[in-house]
Design a protein around this motif. Structure first.
Motif, PDB file in Angstrom:
ATOM      1  N   ALA A 219      32.177  16.685  22.103  1.00 54.13           N
ATOM      2  CA  ALA A 219      30.840  16.975  20.838  1.00 54.13           C
ATOM      3  C   ALA A 219      31.624  17.735  19.520  1.00 54.13           C
ATOM      4  O   ALA A 219      30.832  17.680  18.546  1.00 54.13           O
ATOM      5  N   ALA A 220      32.441  18.138  19.741  1.00 58.53           N
ATOM      6  CA  ALA A 220      33.027  18.965  18.623  1.00 58.53           C
ATOM      7  C   ALA A 220      34.293  18.579  18.031  1.00 58.53           C
ATOM      8  O   ALA A 220      35.168  19.298  17.356  1.00 58.53           O
ATOM      9  N   GLN A 221      34.593  17.344  18.067  1.00 54.54           N
ATOM     10  CA  GLN A 221      35.804  16.732  17.378  1.00 54.54           C
ATOM     11  C   GLN A 221      35.797  17.107  15.914  1.00 54.54           C
ATOM     12  O   GLN A 221      34.618  16.741  15.159  1.00 54.54           O
ATOM     13  N   GLY A 222      36.998  17.470  15.615  1.00 56.42           N
ATOM     14  CA  GLY A 222      37.096  17.978  14.229  1.00 56.42           C
ATOM     15  C   GLY A 222      36.492  19.407  13.823  1.00 56.42           C
ATOM     16  O   GLY A 222      36.761  19.983  12.857  1.00 56.42           O
ATOM     17  N   GLY A 223      36.004  20.067  14.926  1.00 59.50           N
ATOM     18  CA  GLY A 223      35.542  21.439  14.725  1.00 59.50           C
ATOM     19  C   GLY A 223      35.729  22.467  15.859  1.00 59.50           C
ATOM     20  O   GLY A 223      36.835  22.308  16.463  1.00 59.50           O
ATOM     21  N   VAL A 224      34.805  23.390  16.233  1.00 57.70           N
ATOM     22  CA  VAL A 224      35.597  24.307  17.193  1.00 57.70           C
ATOM     23  C   VAL A 224      34.612  24.456  18.493  1.00 57.70           C
ATOM     24  O   VAL A 224      33.481  24.203  18.339  1.00 57.70           O
ATOM     25  N   VAL A 225      35.195  24.318  19.610  1.00 59.23           N
ATOM     26  CA  VAL A 225      34.733  24.741  20.815  1.00 59.23           C
ATOM     27  C   VAL A 225      34.626  25.984  21.028  1.00 59.23           C
ATOM     28  O   VAL A 225      35.675  26.799  21.009  1.00 59.23           O
ATOM     29  N   TRP A 226      33.528  26.696  21.142  1.00 58.33           N
ATOM     30  CA  TRP A 226      33.278  28.325  21.546  1.00 58.33           C
ATOM     31  C   TRP A 226      33.097  28.518  22.553  1.00 58.33           C
ATOM     32  O   TRP A 226      32.429  27.798  23.637  1.00 58.33           O
ATOM     33  N   ILE A 227      34.075  29.342  23.327  1.00 56.28           N
ATOM     34  CA  ILE A 227      34.068  29.959  24.813  1.00 56.28           C
ATOM     35  C   ILE A 227      33.429  31.562  24.656  1.00 56.28           C
ATOM     36  O   ILE A 227      34.181  32.500  24.269  1.00 56.28           O
TER      37      ILE A 227
END
Length: 726
Positions: A219-227
């Motif tokens: 879902a976050a392609q080009g963006g940030v995955v937040w953990i």
């Protein structure tokens, strides 16, 4: 990389950064403005347990492979029985501590924690689960990897000078070192990022969050995955990771529990991994398993930063396209194999400002398998306690740099830094171009290699499987308290390949156990401004192997001091601190020494004349007199007698060889010691002749110039022996 093909028997005749140990704290002291300090800029300060107050027992120092103390930082630690304590004086404001410790095999327990005499509610769990690793397939290995690391947020702030005590409860604990750190608060979620929790990840660690991570990445392609802060359990690896940032709230807050994080053979790149922890459950080393934080490729233009990586086989095992990857500001702890390995095809990779402790193989390695690593570097890393290989190893590659690293306490099979053509597998790309080794500090590095039966130096240049033809520049090096030698030149596969084109300049060597230069291979190196103090035995061990493979030439570039003497007996290995014994009056000074000749025929090489075997022999180029054989005795000697031999077999008919003896103290200017004379070799008298040298003769290089031989159209000698007695 471990040395899987080291020879089981090695038959051999037989100014930079300073490092201070102040109150048990390892500190890199910046030198003058001319050169950067060695090692990483770290967010914590380490304090050695042996410098702290304790009711326990101090162990070490010990350099013996297979002992707990030998793997400890500083080769010393403190052993606590149940109820005993070690109390640290806090060196800086802190709210967290990480402790390197050992417990007996098969046991677990905890350490109670006291701050200024008051017990806090939190304890440090300790276990042998991740220790005591056996790798029986690695030649020379013993049970190793004795220490582990455990961390704790104290729940309060402590100040410089406060006291933090650790008390063993119910189990014996050996405490090595404590790292005190002020941990910042958890970071906030970046705007527009996709949280793994929003995709169903369980921050309690109870549920399996693997699919939630995959969905968030998609879902976050080009963006940030937040953990977010929490503990997340992954039961299988991630793949297809590209064009995305994986970001946590900080390595003390966002923790992913998995033994295989990313496993993929290719990626389009643009992967950025930052600010969380990946902690595995790897308890043994299985080389066929991808039990790594990253296994394979992140793709070009990627980065890894601010990570805590622990309890895995390898931190990053990198293959495929990782062009211009940056790996920085990470902690890699307690891996059963390498910390990081650029496994061929790495271009423009920078690995900098990382801290690595307790690796079960090379902490940082470049291995040019399949294609060369090129234009890549290891810079300003701090490495402590690799326990079965090198701190830094460069196996082949083109235009590689190793700059401003701090390496301490290597154990078996390891140097602080190794520059090597050991290939392990094919196709392999040997060292080429310019290899830059600059500004590094090595503390207590080098160890006995149990396969060779003799030491590996703090900094090793190794023509293991092929000659080193690259230009190797070793500059601004500090070597402190090496248990054996400082600089080693060796052909570790036993083949006698050359290590040439080496320059060593601007080095400080302090308290080396045996010698400054350990030359065991043919080749050459120029030394300039290498200053040594506290040398244990002698300045130089110059005994290339195999005998007769060629000479190692040391060129004095000026400015050298403290290491001019040469070990006198190539049939024995110097032991730390024993001093250089004078040769016995009946010692053959030429045995095993480097020998060269104007020419040789087929397999009858010059070394056959100094190998101690009268049945092997040197034979010069045929039908081309005069011919000369030269032996380097290693240092100036008052030689009074030469014994010359041919094979004693009666098949060797009697013959007369006409020869003269010349001598030199520097290897360039020769004078006649004994004029041209015919010497009769007769098997009836053992095919032996004695040449008396005049009193007052003092020489290092003995040259025999042969102008005639009545038995064969070439010079022939099976042994040249030199003695101090007439």
């Amino acid at each position: 990389m471990h040395s899987t093909i080291l020879p089981s028997v090695r038959r051999m005749p037989i100014i930079g950064t300073a490092v201070a140990l102040a109150a048990g704290t390892l500190v890199a002291l910046a030198p003058g403005a001319a050169h950067a300090a060695s090692g990483a800029s770290l967010p914590f300060t380490s304090v050695e347990a042996e410098s702290a107050a304790t009711t326990g027992t101090k162990i070490g120092p010990d350099y013996t492979q297979g002992t707990v103390a030998s793997e400890a930082s500083g080769r010393q630690a403190v052993r606590l029985g149940s109820g005993q304590r070690v109390e640290f004086t806090v060196p800086r404001a802190a709210n967290a501590v990480n402790v390197s410790y050992n417990v007996p095999d098969g046991q677990s327990g905890s350490l109670d924690v006291y701050v200024n005499g008051v017990k806090i509610s939190r304890t440090l769990p300790v276990t042998s689960k991740y220790s005591y690793v056996d790798t029986s397939w690695i030649a020379g290995a013993k049970t190793h990897h004795f220490f582990d690391n455990a961390r704790l947020l104290l729940g309060q702030n402590v100040q410089q000078g406060d006291k933090v005590a650790l008390v063993a409860t119910g189990v014996q604990v050996t405490v090595d070192v404590a790292d005190f750190e002020q941990v910042a608060g958890a970071a906030a979620q970046p705007a527009g990022s996709v949280s793994v929790v929003s995709k169903g990840a369980d921050p309690s660690g109870a549920g399996d969050s693997t699919q939630a991570f995959r969905d968030a990445i998609s879902a976050a392609q080009g963006g940030v995955v937040w953990i977010p802060p929490g503990d997340y359990r992954l039961t299988s690896s991630l793949s297809g990771v590209q064009n995305v940032t994986l970001q946590g709230a900080g390595q003390w807050y966002s923790v992913v529990h998995t033994s295989r994080f990313i496993d993929q053979s290719s990626s389009s790149g643009g992967v950025h991994i930052k600010d969380f922890a990946v902690i595995g459950e790897v308890t043994e080393r299985v080389d066929s398993n991808p039990d790594n934080f990253v296994n394979g490729s992140l793709g070009p233009g990627s980065s890894v930063s601010g990570m805590w990586i622990q309890h895995l086989k390898v931190g990053l095992w990198l293959t495929g396209n990782n062009d211009n990857l940056v790996v920085e500001n990470n902690r890699i702890l307690d891996t059963t194999a390498d910390g990081l390995n650029l496994n061929g095809n790495a271009h423009g990779v920078i690995v900098r400002n990382n801290f690595l402790r307790n690796q079960g193989d090379d902490s940082l390695a470049m291995w040019s398998l399949n294609s060369p690593d090129t234009n890549s570097s290891f810079e300003n890393n701090t490495i402590s306690q690799p326990n079965l290989a090198n701190g830094i190893a460069i196996y082949g590659g083109t235009n590689i740099a190793v700059r401003n690293n701090l390496v301490s306490d290597t154990n078996a099979l390891g140097s602080g830094i190794a520059i090597s053509n050991q290939k392990f597998l094919d196709p392999f790309s040997p060292l080429a171009g310019t290899i830059t080794v600059d500004g590094n500090t090595l503390v207590r590095t080098g160890a006995i290699n149990p396969n060779w039966g003799h030491p590996m130096g703090a900094l090793r240049v190794d023509s293991y499987d092929s000659a080193v033809n690259a230009t190797v520049n070793i500059t601004n090096t500090t070597i402190t308290n090496s248990p054996y030698s400082a600089f080693e030149f060796v052909s570790g596969g036993g083949h006698g390949y050359s290590t040439g084109n080496v320059t060593v300049s601007g080095a400080s060597v302090q308290n080396t156990g045996t010698v400054v230069v350990q030359a065991e291979a043919q080749g050459a190196a120029k030394f300039s401004n290498v200053q040594a103090t506290g040398v244990g035995v002698a300045g130089i061990y110059n005994c290339p192997y195999p005998s007769g493979s060629g000479a190692f030439t040391l060129t004095d570039g000026g400015g050298n001091s403290g290491w001019s003497s040469t070990w006198s007996d190539c049939s024995t290995w110097p032991q730390p601190g024993q001093g250089n014994p004078p040769p016995g009056q009946n010692t053959n000074l030429a045995k095993g020494r480097p020998a060269t000749a104007t020419g040789s025929q087929d397999v009858y090489t010059p070394g056959k004349a100094v190998d101690g075997d009268a049945n092997s022999y040197w034979e010069s180029t045929n039908n081309s007199f005069p011919q000369a054989l030269t032996v380097d005795l290693g240092s100036n000697q008052a030689v009074r007698r030469l014994v010359l031999k041919l094979p004693p077999s009666s098949a060797w008919g009697a013959r007369t060889q006409t020869l003269s003896v010349l001598g030199s103290t520097d290897g360039s200017a020769y004078s006649t010691v004994v004029g041209s004379t015919g010497y009769r070799f007769d098997p009836a008298s053992g095919n032996t002749v004695t040449v008396a040298l005049p009193s007052g003769t003092n020489l290092r290089y003995v040259r025999l110039s042969v102008t005639a031989n009545t038995g064969w159209p070439a010079a022939q000698l099976s042994e040249v022996e030199a003695y101090l007695t007439s």
